[in-house]
Design an enzyme around this catalytic site. Structure first.
Site, short mmCIF file in Angstrom:
data_model
loop_
_atom_site.label_atom_id
_atom_site.label_comp_id
_atom_site.label_asym_id
_atom_site.label_seq_id
_atom_site.Cartn_x
_atom_site.Cartn_y
_atom_site.Cartn_z
N LYS A 163 32.20 71.96 43.39
CA LYS A 163 33.39 71.15 43.62
C LYS A 163 33.83 70.55 42.30
O LYS A 163 33.04 69.90 41.61
CB LYS A 163 33.10 70.04 44.64
CG LYS A 163 34.35 69.28 45.07
CD LYS A 163 34.00 68.22 46.11
CE LYS A 163 35.25 67.58 46.66
NZ LYS A 163 36.11 67.00 45.60
N ASP B 6 36.35 68.22 39.69
CA ASP B 6 37.01 66.91 39.67
C ASP B 6 38.23 67.01 38.76
O ASP B 6 38.19 66.63 37.59
CB ASP B 6 36.03 65.85 39.16
CG ASP B 6 36.56 64.44 39.40
OD1 ASP B 6 37.55 64.29 40.13
OD2 ASP B 6 35.96 63.49 38.86
#
Length: 321
Positions: A22, A24
């Site tokens: 994931k 950012d």
């Protein structure tokens, strides 16, 4: 297509899922019409192409083949990890191309690509596994863009690795899933790594609307360099009844003096004596030491302010969100 917050798939289903780190950054859809140009759109639909001039050469990467790519724009720190605070200085410059070009020389971005919903024809109904193979076959490895790897199976190992390396989390994608534009789908599951910290409450902000008369957020501190340093604010994690109880405790500790050194400039702040200790969950820290995306977990009546949290580092950077 958006991911739904959740947990790892059951072990018996693990082999049916792929796992991606994931990121950012800023989510973008990349449109390559095949004429040498590129168009970047944010999740809002806004054209943000001019904000990232270093990505313009991507327009020629696939020749005359039209494509739509799904990805995320990142700004990387010295360790090569995504730093949203760095990226903030690059966002919002779509209408200031001269400033965007100057910032590109100071903080270049990197675009990671993780899906291809269109490649000469629609791939929306094509399973993720086949879309992923098609994406990897494009050879999109450039000076400012790449296709990070995805692991099939071994979800627990993948999640553990993101935690060990201080990464934001994991996205789990079902191998047979179609691409669903605009849908927050259970076929994509996001798991955010959450850390926790003990904090000292040094003030609060009044709530608005239905929270009128209650604390809307509390102002957090942690000890660093022999003083109580401001560490951010948190406004989630309580029920209405718990906010009422918190309001009573804060009222008893009201003070005219800001307990933080240096004192943050916060409009409408009400200061309190720094005696309440709590625990918050958060995703990461900004370079200034502030907690990102904090959520209140619980009061810590078992701890005194002197016993709470280890010292935090001195301020070595600018403030972040």
């Amino acid at each position: 297509m958006l991911a739904t917050p959740g947990t790892l798939p059951p072990p018996a289903q693990d082999h049916r899922w792929a796992y991606e780190t994931k990121q950012d950054g800023q989510r973008v859809m990349v449109y390559l019409p095949g004429d040498g140009t590129v168009l970047l759109r944010a999740r809002s639909g806004e054209d943000i192409t001019a904000a990232y001039p270093e990505l313009a050469p991507l327009g020629t990467a696939l020749g005359s083949t039209p494509a739509v790519l799904d990805g995320e724009v990142l700004a990387l720190d010295e360790q090569g990890r995504a730093d949203f605070q760095l990226l903030q200085g690059r966002m919002g410059l779509a209408h200031s191309p001269v400033l965007a070009a100057r910032r590109a020389g100071q903080v270049p971005v990197h675009l990671v690509l993780f899906d291809v919903p269109f490649l000469g024809d629609s791939l929306l109904r094509t399973p993720y596994a086949r879309r992923r193979t098609a994406l990897e076959a494009l050879g999109l490895d450039g000076p400012h863009w790449s296709v990070p790897g995805a692991m099939v199976g071994h979800g627990a190992e993948a999640l553990r690795t993101t935690r060990e390396h201080g990464l934001e989390g994991l996205v789990c994608k079902r191998l047979d899933s179609a691409y669903e534009p605009g849908v927050r789908s259970r076929a994509w599951i996001k798991i955010r790594n959450q850390r926790s910290a003990d904090v000292i409450v040094g003030g609060w902000l009044p709530g608005k609307g239905r929270l009128s008369g209650l604390p809307g957020a509390v102002l957090l501190g942690q000890r660093g360099g022999g003083r109580l340093r401001y560490a951010g604010r948190v406004g989630t994690g309580w029920s209405e009844a718990e906010r009422g109880e918190l309001a009573a405790m804060l009222g008893e500790l009201a003070s005219d003096r800001c307990p933080f050194e240096p004192a943050p400039r916060i409009a409408e702040a009400h200061w309190v004596l720094p005696r309440l200790v709590g625990e918050v969950g958060y995703s990461t820290r900004t370079r200034a030491g502030l907690l990102r995306q904090p959520t209140w977990l619980r009061l810590r009546p078992d701890l005194t302010p002197e016993e709470s949290a280890a010292d935090v580092p001195e301020d070595t950077g600018r403030d972040g969100r």
